[in-house]
Scaffold this motif. Structure first.
Motif, mmCIF file in Angstrom:
data_model
loop_
_atom_site.group_PDB
_atom_site.id
_atom_site.type_symbol
_atom_site.label_atom_id
_atom_site.label_comp_id
_atom_site.label_asym_id
_atom_site.label_seq_id
_atom_site.Cartn_x
_atom_site.Cartn_y
_atom_site.Cartn_z
ATOM 1 N N GLY A 1 -38.998 19.028 6.871
ATOM 2 C CA GLY A 1 -38.823 20.299 7.564
ATOM 3 C C GLY A 1 -39.289 21.495 6.775
ATOM 4 N N GLU A 2 -39.182 22.656 7.410
ATOM 5 C CA GLU A 2 -39.519 23.927 6.771
ATOM 6 C C GLU A 2 -38.208 24.578 6.340
ATOM 7 O OE1 GLU A 2 -43.330 25.895 8.280
ATOM 8 O OE2 GLU A 2 -42.245 25.413 10.110
ATOM 9 N N GLY A 3 -37.804 24.312 5.110
ATOM 10 C CA GLY A 3 -36.540 24.848 4.610
ATOM 11 C C GLY A 3 -36.457 26.352 4.686
ATOM 12 N N SER A 4 -37.591 27.012 4.599
ATOM 13 C CA SER A 4 -37.617 28.474 4.645
ATOM 14 C C SER A 4 -37.194 29.011 6.003
ATOM 15 C CB SER A 4 -39.029 28.971 4.319
ATOM 16 O OG SER A 4 -39.982 28.366 5.183
ATOM 17 N N ASN A 5 -37.342 28.212 7.049
ATOM 18 C CA ASN A 5 -37.001 28.660 8.402
ATOM 19 C C ASN A 5 -35.668 28.128 8.893
ATOM 20 O OD1 ASN A 5 -39.365 30.120 8.682
ATOM 21 N ND2 ASN A 5 -40.494 28.388 9.512
ATOM 22 N N GLY A 6 -35.063 27.231 8.129
ATOM 23 C CA GLY A 6 -33.806 26.645 8.568
ATOM 24 C C GLY A 6 -34.030 25.451 9.472
ATOM 25 N N ASN B 1 -33.842 21.170 10.311
ATOM 26 C CA ASN B 1 -34.510 20.022 9.704
ATOM 27 C C ASN B 1 -35.076 19.133 10.792
ATOM 28 O OD1 ASN B 1 -31.413 19.422 9.924
ATOM 29 N ND2 ASN B 1 -32.414 17.424 10.044
ATOM 30 N N ILE B 2 -36.035 18.321 10.402
ATOM 31 C CA ILE B 2 -36.613 17.321 11.300
ATOM 32 C C ILE B 2 -36.197 15.963 10.752
ATOM 33 C CG2 ILE B 2 -38.726 16.381 12.304
ATOM 34 C CD1 ILE B 2 -40.053 19.110 11.650
ATOM 35 N N THR B 3 -35.600 15.146 11.586
ATOM 36 C CA THR B 3 -35.150 13.820 11.167
ATOM 37 C C THR B 3 -35.944 12.778 11.944
ATOM 38 O OG1 THR B 3 -32.926 14.746 10.864
ATOM 39 C CG2 THR B 3 -33.143 12.363 10.799
ATOM 40 N N ASP B 4 -36.645 11.929 11.239
ATOM 41 C CA ASP B 4 -37.460 10.895 11.868
ATOM 42 C C ASP B 4 -36.600 10.009 12.787
ATOM 43 O OD1 ASP B 4 -40.006 9.352 11.959
ATOM 44 O OD2 ASP B 4 -38.791 7.781 11.047
ATOM 45 N N PRO B 5 -37.054 9.677 14.015
ATOM 46 C CA PRO B 5 -38.407 9.804 14.549
ATOM 47 C C PRO B 5 -38.703 11.117 15.280
ATOM 48 C CG PRO B 5 -37.083 8.526 16.056
ATOM 49 C CD PRO B 5 -36.196 8.831 14.885
ATOM 50 N N ALA B 6 -37.801 12.088 15.242
ATOM 51 C CA ALA B 6 -38.082 13.384 15.863
ATOM 52 C C ALA B 6 -39.255 14.056 15.152
ATOM 53 C CB ALA B 6 -36.852 14.280 15.800
ATOM 54 N N LYS B 7 -39.990 14.871 15.891
ATOM 55 C CA LYS B 7 -41.122 15.598 15.329
ATOM 56 C C LYS B 7 -40.940 17.105 15.459
ATOM 57 C CE LYS B 7 -44.295 11.787 16.290
ATOM 58 N NZ LYS B 7 -45.483 11.346 17.070
ATOM 59 N N VAL B 8 -39.714 17.504 15.758
ATOM 60 C CA VAL B 8 -39.380 18.922 15.853
ATOM 61 C C VAL B 8 -37.962 19.082 15.315
ATOM 62 C CG1 VAL B 8 -38.495 18.668 18.207
ATOM 63 C CG2 VAL B 8 -39.252 20.914 17.427
ATOM 64 N N ARG B 9 -37.677 20.207 14.694
ATOM 65 C CA ARG B 9 -36.320 20.421 14.183
ATOM 66 C C ARG B 9 -35.347 20.547 15.352
ATOM 67 N NH1 ARG B 9 -37.889 26.347 11.795
ATOM 68 N NH2 ARG B 9 -38.864 27.044 13.705
ATOM 69 N N ASP B 10 -34.096 20.250 15.061
ATOM 70 C CA ASP B 10 -33.106 20.207 16.121
ATOM 71 C C ASP B 10 -31.735 20.420 15.500
ATOM 72 O OD1 ASP B 10 -31.375 19.568 18.195
ATOM 73 O OD2 ASP B 10 -32.480 17.791 18.824
ATOM 74 N N PRO B 11 -31.001 21.463 15.912
ATOM 75 C CA PRO B 11 -29.665 21.676 15.349
ATOM 76 C C PRO B 11 -28.726 20.498 15.581
ATOM 77 C CG PRO B 11 -30.058 23.130 17.224
ATOM 78 C CD PRO B 11 -31.368 22.521 16.861
ATOM 79 N N LEU B 12 -28.956 19.718 16.649
ATOM 80 C CA LEU B 12 -28.127 18.542 16.865
ATOM 81 C C LEU B 12 -28.356 17.498 15.775
ATOM 82 C CD1 LEU B 12 -27.810 17.608 20.658
ATOM 83 C CD2 LEU B 12 -26.062 18.440 19.080
ATOM 84 N N ASN B 13 -29.585 17.405 15.265
ATOM 85 C CA ASN B 13 -29.839 16.496 14.144
ATOM 86 C C ASN B 13 -29.057 16.939 12.918
ATOM 87 O OD1 ASN B 13 -33.359 15.962 14.985
ATOM 88 N ND2 ASN B 13 -31.525 14.978 15.757
ATOM 89 N N SER B 14 -29.043 18.254 12.658
ATOM 90 C CA SER B 14 -28.259 18.774 11.528
ATOM 91 C C SER B 14 -26.777 18.488 11.736
ATOM 92 C CB SER B 14 -28.477 20.288 11.375
ATOM 93 O OG SER B 14 -29.838 20.606 11.237
ATOM 94 N N ILE B 15 -26.298 18.728 12.955
ATOM 95 C CA ILE B 15 -24.889 18.493 13.255
ATOM 96 C C ILE B 15 -24.533 17.024 13.036
ATOM 97 C CG2 ILE B 15 -23.193 18.396 15.143
ATOM 98 C CD1 ILE B 15 -24.536 20.962 16.242
ATOM 99 N N MET B 16 -25.389 16.116 13.490
ATOM 100 C CA MET B 16 -25.100 14.685 13.326
ATOM 101 C C MET B 16 -25.056 14.301 11.847
ATOM 102 S SD MET B 16 -24.483 13.806 16.340
ATOM 103 C CE MET B 16 -24.277 12.036 16.159
ATOM 104 N N THR B 17 -25.915 14.920 11.028
ATOM 105 C CA THR B 17 -25.854 14.670 9.587
ATOM 106 C C THR B 17 -24.521 15.147 9.024
ATOM 107 O OG1 THR B 17 -28.256 14.786 9.278
ATOM 108 C CG2 THR B 17 -26.893 15.255 7.356
ATOM 109 N N PHE B 18 -24.091 16.338 9.430
ATOM 110 C CA PHE B 18 -22.804 16.860 8.957
ATOM 111 C C PHE B 18 -21.639 15.993 9.448
ATOM 112 C CE2 PHE B 18 -25.036 21.171 8.773
ATOM 113 C CZ PHE B 18 -25.193 21.113 7.394
#
Length: 531
Positions: free
Chosen positions: A401-406, A408-425
């Motif tokens: 991902g682009e950490g500077s923009n906030g 993250n992208i989690t494979d196999p996704a190809k776009v960042r998604d706050p739900l991906n961040s939430i699932m990691t948390f």
């Protein structure tokens, strides 16, 4: 016939009205308007609000933009080189989106495409669903930019076009614009098959249901979890009238056991500036603190931008106060958790793909969990393509991902998604063993499992936010090679060796990124000269 969405009764389109039927413009006016467009691999955008005010929430756009949008649709269609392509179309929650979506759908139908229209859809939702047998997708959005802006993202199979493909499309668009664009745009809209148009709008609700179902399973797959996963924390979802109000967030999170307090969850219910940074997270922060005072289960909150791909977070500190996480902090936390989880499972050859301005803190974190960091030029497509290239070389790249923009992208996704961040948390909160493993690797003392404890244990770094006034330089010059040379001259003059010695700066490093390549060093020999 007028169409409204079934969830919020928002106006979609009137199939009886041809938007270009009574336009009044000239080639000179069209050229003037298109000159203000920003066209890049990351997307095409401009201020579409009729007034020209980027903060105007009107639905109206100019006649010139109607011609331009129709021409963009034609260029997109012709670039596919498929006789009858199956195209997925969606918009974010900006008011001008209804007209832009209508123009795009009408044009594609007239050209012979089979169109599935989702109307308002979050970017991660439409991009995930585009994997389900579509030839391409067109998403109408201006992401985190003010409400009067809008634009386009084009892609296939879950991701936006790479720079090379995007450049070809842009070249085709400009060529079409020079070839009687006004007359051809009018002609194209006049020949739209009304029965097919009506059918497309009547199928929106059914298409949306399919997209949501696919997206739910995609989020679980991306997180490496099944439908039996449960979590028990409380979350504040301050959606700021974004497209995330129409997607799975609230039913999905409550369905896995979270307690959710939602605010401004109706699309276009925009109550503050769109970019989820600094003071724009204050409502979310205050609401989380209030919610925690009433129910200790509440521990985090999030706020997305308008298309819902970027989301930043707030959290409860060990003192019971709510604080805002900086964009780079969110990325660092997610990267640390995902790298630790993989390392704990003995996965080798881990790598993280990031953009140039991502904090060096990521390098320090990666080293602790046996991973390498690779950098690309700014642009989500660059980071995604770098990750793909690394996988081809045998690396395991699950997080990028682009950490500077906030976000993250989690494979196999190809776009960042706050739900991906939430699932990691959520994985983090539900796994005490993982937390203890991380704290040991980070050299930290045992502590209560919390975001605050993990944040305090991360390698310390001072990082300037990408949206800080001191991080921005507004430059109109387009000779990028010359600009970089002059910048290097100014850098040497401003920070001579004597200054570094007096300031006790022991060393520094110049990193230059172009596309997927990073070169370390100063001077033209460390770049191609093309940019």
């Amino acid at each position: 016939m007028k169409y409204f969405d079934t969830q919020y009764n928002l106006f979609i389109a009137d199939s009886d009205l041809n938007p270009l039927e009574q336009i009044n413009t000239t080639k000179e006016k069209v050229d003037s308007v298109v000159s203000k467009y920003i066209i890049s691999a990351s997307g095409w955008r401009t201020v579409f609000a009729l007034s020209g005010d980027e903060e105007d929430s009107t639905e109206l756009i100019s006649d010139e933009n109607k011609v331009i949008v129709t021409t963009i649709a034609k260029a997109f269609f012709e670039d596919l080189s498929i006789a009858s392509p199956h195209i997925l179309v969606g918009i974010d929650a900006r008011p001008t989106g209804s007209m832009l979506g209508n123009l795009f759908v009408r044009s594609l139908i007239s050209l012979g495409a089979k169109v599935d229209y989702l109307f308002i859809s979050a970017a991660p939702e439409i991009m995930a669903y585009s994997n389900d047998g579509f030839d391409a997708f067109a998403y109408i959005s201006a992401s985190h930019n003010p409400v009067g802006h809008n634009g386009f993202k084009f892609g296939q199979k879950g991701g936006v076009y790479a720079k090379e493909r995007a450049d070809v499309l842009a070249k085709k668009f400009y060529a079409l614009l020079e070839n009687n664009a006004i007359e051809k745009a009018i002609e194209l809209n006049c020949k739209t098959d009304k029965a097919q148009l009506d059918n497309t709008y009547q199928e929106i609700a059914a298409n949306k249901a399919k997209a949501l179902s696919y997206y739910k399973m995609f989020v679980l797959k991306t997180a490496g979890l099944d439908e039996n996963f449960k979590a028990s924390i409380g979350l504040v979802a301050e959606l700021n009238g974004s497209a995330r109000g129409t997607t799975i967030d609230i039913p999905f999170l409550t369905g896995i056991g979270c307690k959710v307090k939602a605010l401004n969850a109706i699309p276009r219910q925009i109550v503050h500036a769109i970019v989820p940074e600094a003071e724009n997270l204050e409502l979310c922060r205050k609401t989380l603190e209030e919610s925690y005072s009433l129910d200790k289960v509440f521990s985090m909150g999030y706020c997305p931008d308008n298309d819902g791909d970027r989301g930043n977070f707030v959290y409860i500190t060990q003192e019971g106060k709510a604080e805002i996480l900086q964009a780079q902090e969110v990325f660092a936390l997610v990267v640390a958790i995902e790298l630790a989880d993989a390392d704990k499972r003995h996965i080798r050859n881990q790598a993280v793909a990031v953009n140039g301005p991502t904090s060096g803190r990521i390098d320090a974190i990666a080293k602790l969990f046996n991973a390498k960091v690779f950098r690309s030029e700014v642009g989500e497509a660059n980071v995604v393509n770098l990750a793909s290239a690394l996988r081809d070389k045998g690396y395991y790249v699950h997080i990028l991902g682009e950490g500077s923009n906030g976000g993250n992208i989690t494979d196999p996704a190809k776009v960042r998604d706050p739900l991906n961040s939430i699932m990691t948390f959520l994985k983090f909160f539900s796994n005490k063993e993982l937390f203890n493993f991380m704290m040991e690797r980070l050299g930290a003392s045992k502590a209560e499992l919390s975001i605050g404890s993990l944040l305090n244990a991360l390698p310390p770094f001072t990082t300037t936010g990408a949206f800080s006034s001191v991080a921005k330089m507004h430059v109109k010059h387009t000779d990028y090679a010359l600009k970089k040379t002059k910048y290097e001259e100014a850098l040497k003059a401003t920070f001579p060796p004597s200054f570094l010695k007096e300031s006790e700066i022991k060393s520094y490093e110049i990193r230059q990124t172009e596309g997927l390549v990073e070169r370390i060093g100063m001077g033209p020999e460390f770049r191609t000269g093309l940019c």
